[in-house]
Motif scaffolding. Structure first.
Motif, PDB file in Angstrom:
ATOM      1  N   LEU B 161     -13.473  -4.159  30.130  1.00 20.30           N
ATOM      2  CA  LEU B 161     -14.242  -3.017  29.625  1.00 20.30           C
ATOM      3  C   LEU B 161     -14.257  -3.103  28.108  1.00 20.30           C
ATOM      4  O   LEU B 161     -13.210  -3.287  27.478  1.00 20.30           O
ATOM      5  CB  LEU B 161     -13.624  -1.698  30.082  1.00 20.30           C
ATOM      6  CG  LEU B 161     -14.322  -0.400  29.622  1.00 20.30           C
ATOM      7  CD1 LEU B 161     -14.092   0.723  30.643  1.00 20.30           C
ATOM      8  CD2 LEU B 161     -13.875   0.079  28.245  1.00 20.30           C
ATOM      9  N   SER B 162     -15.444  -3.009  27.526  1.00 20.93           N
ATOM     10  CA  SER B 162     -15.548  -3.024  26.072  1.00 20.93           C
ATOM     11  C   SER B 162     -16.875  -2.373  25.691  1.00 20.93           C
ATOM     12  O   SER B 162     -17.818  -2.364  26.480  1.00 20.93           O
ATOM     13  CB  SER B 162     -15.486  -4.469  25.565  1.00 20.93           C
ATOM     14  OG  SER B 162     -15.349  -4.517  24.164  1.00 20.93           O
ATOM     15  N   GLY B 163     -16.951  -1.822  24.506  1.00 22.25           N
ATOM     16  CA  GLY B 163     -18.202  -1.179  24.095  1.00 22.25           C
ATOM     17  C   GLY B 163     -18.065  -0.550  22.729  1.00 22.25           C
ATOM     18  O   GLY B 163     -17.022  -0.673  22.084  1.00 22.25           O
ATOM     19  N   ALA B 164     -19.130   0.106  22.308  1.00 24.20           N
ATOM     20  CA  ALA B 164     -19.127   0.812  21.026  1.00 24.20           C
ATOM     21  C   ALA B 164     -18.333   2.099  21.216  1.00 24.20           C
ATOM     22  O   ALA B 164     -18.897   3.160  21.430  1.00 24.20           O
ATOM     23  CB  ALA B 164     -20.560   1.100  20.589  1.00 24.20           C
ATOM     24  N   ASN B 165     -17.011   1.966  21.157  1.00 22.19           N
ATOM     25  CA  ASN B 165     -16.107   3.030  21.603  1.00 22.19           C
ATOM     26  C   ASN B 165     -14.980   3.279  20.629  1.00 22.19           C
ATOM     27  O   ASN B 165     -13.799   3.128  20.976  1.00 22.19           O
ATOM     28  CB  ASN B 165     -15.488   2.669  22.975  1.00 22.19           C
ATOM     29  CG  ASN B 165     -16.520   2.383  24.057  1.00 22.19           C
ATOM     30  OD1 ASN B 165     -16.337   1.488  24.859  1.00 22.19           O
ATOM     31  ND2 ASN B 165     -17.607   3.124  24.062  1.00 22.19           N
ATOM     32  N   ILE B 166     -15.310   3.651  19.406  1.00 26.87           N
ATOM     33  CA  ILE B 166     -14.244   4.052  18.491  1.00 26.87           C
ATOM     34  C   ILE B 166     -13.519   5.221  19.163  1.00 26.87           C
ATOM     35  O   ILE B 166     -14.135   6.213  19.569  1.00 26.87           O
ATOM     36  CB  ILE B 166     -14.845   4.421  17.123  1.00 26.87           C
ATOM     37  CG1 ILE B 166     -15.362   3.130  16.461  1.00 26.87           C
ATOM     38  CG2 ILE B 166     -13.831   5.126  16.254  1.00 26.87           C
ATOM     39  CD1 ILE B 166     -15.943   3.311  15.092  1.00 26.87           C
ATOM     40  N   ALA B 167     -12.172   5.052  19.330  1.00 26.63           N
ATOM     41  CA  ALA B 167     -11.450   5.881  20.299  1.00 26.63           C
ATOM     42  C   ALA B 167     -11.438   7.366  19.957  1.00 26.63           C
ATOM     43  O   ALA B 167     -11.554   8.215  20.849  1.00 26.63           O
ATOM     44  CB  ALA B 167     -10.030   5.355  20.469  1.00 26.63           C
ATOM     45  N   ASN B 168     -11.306   7.714  18.692  1.00 27.38           N
ATOM     46  CA  ASN B 168     -11.216   9.154  18.423  1.00 27.38           C
ATOM     47  C   ASN B 168     -12.526   9.877  18.745  1.00 27.38           C
ATOM     48  O   ASN B 168     -12.508  11.039  19.139  1.00 27.38           O
ATOM     49  CB  ASN B 168     -10.738   9.437  16.988  1.00 27.38           C
ATOM     50  CG  ASN B 168     -11.722   8.924  15.953  1.00 27.38           C
ATOM     51  OD1 ASN B 168     -12.556   8.079  16.262  1.00 27.38           O
ATOM     52  ND2 ASN B 168     -11.619   9.419  14.731  1.00 27.38           N
ATOM     53  N   GLU B 169     -13.643   9.165  18.644  1.00 25.34           N
ATOM     54  CA  GLU B 169     -14.914   9.784  19.031  1.00 25.34           C
ATOM     55  C   GLU B 169     -14.995   9.974  20.549  1.00 25.34           C
ATOM     56  O   GLU B 169     -15.482  10.998  21.028  1.00 25.34           O
ATOM     57  CB  GLU B 169     -16.101   8.943  18.543  1.00 25.34           C
ATOM     58  CG  GLU B 169     -16.192   8.869  17.019  1.00 25.34           C
ATOM     59  CD  GLU B 169     -17.393   8.033  16.522  1.00 25.34           C
ATOM     60  OE1 GLU B 169     -18.239   7.647  17.347  1.00 25.34           O
ATOM     61  OE2 GLU B 169     -17.459   7.774  15.303  1.00 25.34           O
ATOM     62  N   VAL B 170     -14.511   8.973  21.295  1.00 26.62           N
ATOM     63  CA  VAL B 170     -14.507   9.100  22.758  1.00 26.62           C
ATOM     64  C   VAL B 170     -13.582  10.253  23.158  1.00 26.62           C
ATOM     65  O   VAL B 170     -13.917  11.071  24.027  1.00 26.62           O
ATOM     66  CB  VAL B 170     -14.035   7.786  23.426  1.00 26.62           C
ATOM     67  CG1 VAL B 170     -13.995   7.937  24.945  1.00 26.62           C
ATOM     68  CG2 VAL B 170     -14.943   6.619  23.040  1.00 26.62           C
ATOM     69  N   ALA B 171     -12.428  10.326  22.505  1.00 29.46           N
ATOM     70  CA  ALA B 171     -11.462  11.380  22.828  1.00 29.46           C
ATOM     71  C   ALA B 171     -12.064  12.767  22.597  1.00 29.46           C
ATOM     72  O   ALA B 171     -11.763  13.712  23.332  1.00 29.46           O
ATOM     73  CB  ALA B 171     -10.201  11.200  21.991  1.00 29.46           C
TER      74      ALA B 171
END
Lengths: 421, 421
Positions: B161-171
């Motif tokens: 799994l990978s993507g444009a997913n800067i973690a704090n934005e996803v959180a």
């Protein structure tokens, strides 16, 4: 037998309107005409739409062309950037294009057709063009690129230049790349010129080829009525290497491709995507969301090209060249469409109001391109197949809200990659 | 004849280390196990590397797992984000993975091999994995993806799994996309399960297929010694739709593809590009230059994949999926590698110093990946074919200067697009 003497030099004219982009590209070209005297006449004509300009707090307005030619600077549109002294600003378009073999078009697209009619009789019939114009030429159910429109109106071959080239950065000689698409029918390259004719190829055989190739197809694969005129044999051929030489600078790296439609189309369609990216930025949705919009936009750009300019379009022009993905990136970072769209969200004002305030009377390319693409898609009954392009035009008309973008483009973000193959 | 009763539920474990990314993906997954009780056990185990943490100014340090389980928040790595109550932080990795059919790996790559050895006997032999780990596993002249390493160490199939997913934005549940690559050999989908077996397919024929398919090839096309164990028939198959159901949220749009190598590799290599983009930003070279670096980086990512993981890699994973171009864009905008590289130029300090100051003991992925990729390229005698990757590692070692990047990558920016075809 052909001599090895150099061919006749090419004269280059920038068919601009005195704007910042026109002045920037004139600077690039003029640096190269000076650097390659064996190929080009040094002087570069730049057609400038004449206007009266007040500068330095003087109360007396002066003609823009006179100011440019005196100061070697465009005080209205590109202040602070020194232009080569051999750029000649000329208010007469007929005079500016006279005897030029290479015409570089860089003017707002609403003026193109009128201008083409005006210069048709004035240009050399065997001139070649490069269009730096963003946008698409839509007449209800018909769509054309401006490189095509120019080619057909003038009866010449016209390629395209586009890339990640925000003009003020190029003017400051900040390093960047660009893409030139130029692929004239072999009429040019088979015209024997003194320096390049191999000993065993005679002019006669080339003329045979000319007849065969005179009826060329335009970039969309539709048969075109243009009868191309061969470049006289005394000139260097106007081929891909020559175009590269004319535009390549240490700070402006040129890659040459053959896909004119892909390069023209990327330059137009990315501005629609930039509006959506600007809204998402204005909403504070973060970098992931903006990247998602850009990804979906890139997919729609490719799809649009494949669907309506199918035969010659190459996916990699969009996904791998400066005119494609790189221009999309820079346009969605520092471009005017992105900036104004973002402001309109942050300030809660219609984009038309921001445009009027920020752009000094100029128009946002993305707004008109979104409308034109939408008119075309509607005429084809294909709005649903391009959910992002359609969403942008509906949001511009107030029929949808930018907050609903994720739902509006769900068919692109939900479909699996395998299925899209 | 198979009954239509639902199959046995899947238990999911996040093999994290308690870090922000692990906690973020645990949140996504736990929301879906609760939303789909017919498929998943609600409770999600999250392995957390135990440490003592002081919170709220108290002088008494407390165990991180206890804090997470009491507060339903990760106060050290993801403060302020409410976690579902059914995420169970567990300091014992053996206990956390027990009876789990789905293992989601999200931990710093230096711990992977040790951890795999530790849990090999504790996991279900027919479990399936998803790796969210960025980076490549290099041993001199050999290169592997961490999804491969995990698969081989544990003897299970592991997707990515990978993507444009800067973690704090996803959180924060900001809308984004991601890519899951999952394409197990048909061993799973051919295992008959009650709910999905068509009436005319018998268990017997499936077992025949199993024998044939047991010796699968890994993603790089190299023959692998892993003997996959089929999922017992009482379970729902762990297939692409199930994986989508486990990860897809209204704010986290999943696209599923089959190209595990492409997805893993993009996630690793983009961090090298982000360092170069950060330097160029730090130098103030503008958006055009940054876009050029990203374009060249994307080309090298594709080339690297094609060359060393050739058989299964698809160009479009890089150029069209969230794991590819979109992740590259977001990483070069808001990611840590970009930010630290930019700071190092602006402040004129070595990147190691910035890393130590900014990352609280964590390491910049781009720095180690650049070094590992360079060791591998050197071993192949192919440094010159990847000028950007090579330039980044040389700049990191102080052998080249970031100011010279344009010259160092000239072979990419000078070559014509036609020629690269």
């Amino acid at each position: 037998m052909a001599s090895l003497a150099p061919g006749k030099k090419h004269k280059v004219t920038i068919v601009g309107s005195g704007n910042w982009r026109g002045s920037t590209i004139a600077k690039v070209v003029a640096e190269n005409t000076a650097a390659h005297p064996e190929l080009f006449e040094k002087d570069v004509q730049m057609w400038v739409y004449e206007e009266n300009v007040k500068v330095d707090g003087s109360s007396e307005p002066r003609k823009l062309t006179e100011l440019i030619n005196e100061r070697h600077e465009n005080p209205k549109y590109l202040p602070g950037i020194a232009l080569p002294h051999h750029i000649i600003a000329n208010p007469s378009i007929e005079d500016a294009v006279k005897d030029s073999t290479i015409l570089v078009f860089n003017l707002p697209h609403q003026f193109i057709k009128g201008l083409c009619r005006q210069i048709k009789g004035a240009i050399l019939p065997y001139a070649r063009g490069i269009s730096c114009i963003k946008g698409v030429d839509v007449r209800e159910s018909e769509i054309r690129l401006f490189s095509e429109t120019i080619g057909q109106e003038l009866g010449i071959y016209c390629g395209a230049l586009s890339g990640a080239n925000i003009a003020n950065e190029v003017a400051q000689e900040k390093w960047c790349e660009t893409t030139i698409a130029y692929d004239p029918p072999s009429i040019d390259s088979q015209t024997p010129t003194p320096a390049r004719t191999p000993p065993n190829r005679t002019p006669a055989s080339s003329q045979l080829d000319l007849t065969k190739l005179n009826e060329h197809k335009d970039v969309s694969g539709k048969p075109s009525k243009v009868m191309l005129r061969p470049l006289p044999a005394e000139y260097h051929p106007i081929d891909q290497p020559l175009m590269k030489t004319l535009f390549h600078r240490p700070y402006f790296h040129v890659r040459v491709v053959s896909d004119v439609a892909g390069v023209s189309l990327s330059g137009a369609l990315k501005n629609i995507v930039a509006l959506a990216a600007g809204w998402v930025d204005g909403l504070g949705w973060g970098d992931n969301a903006k990247a998602a919009i850009m990804r979906v936009g890139l997919l729609e750009m490719v799809d649009f090209g494949k669907r309506f300019f199918g035969k010659t379009i190459q996916t990699k022009t969009f996904t791998e060249e400066s005119a494609g993905v790189a221009d999309l990136i820079t346009t969605c970072s520092g471009g005017r469409n992105h900036r104004c769209a973002k402001m309109s969200v942050v300030e809660g004002k219609p984009i038309k109001e921001i445009e009027a305030r920020e752009l000094n009377g100029q128009q946002l390319q993305g707004v008109s391109t979104a409308e034109e693409v939408n008119i075309f898609l509607k005429s084809q009954g294909l709005e649903k197949d391009f959910p992002l392009f359609t969403a942008v035009s509906k949001i511009l008309r107030g029929e949808e809200k930018y907050q609903d973008l994720p739902g509006l483009i769900e068919s692109r973000t939900e479909a699996d990659g395998n299925e899209m193959a």
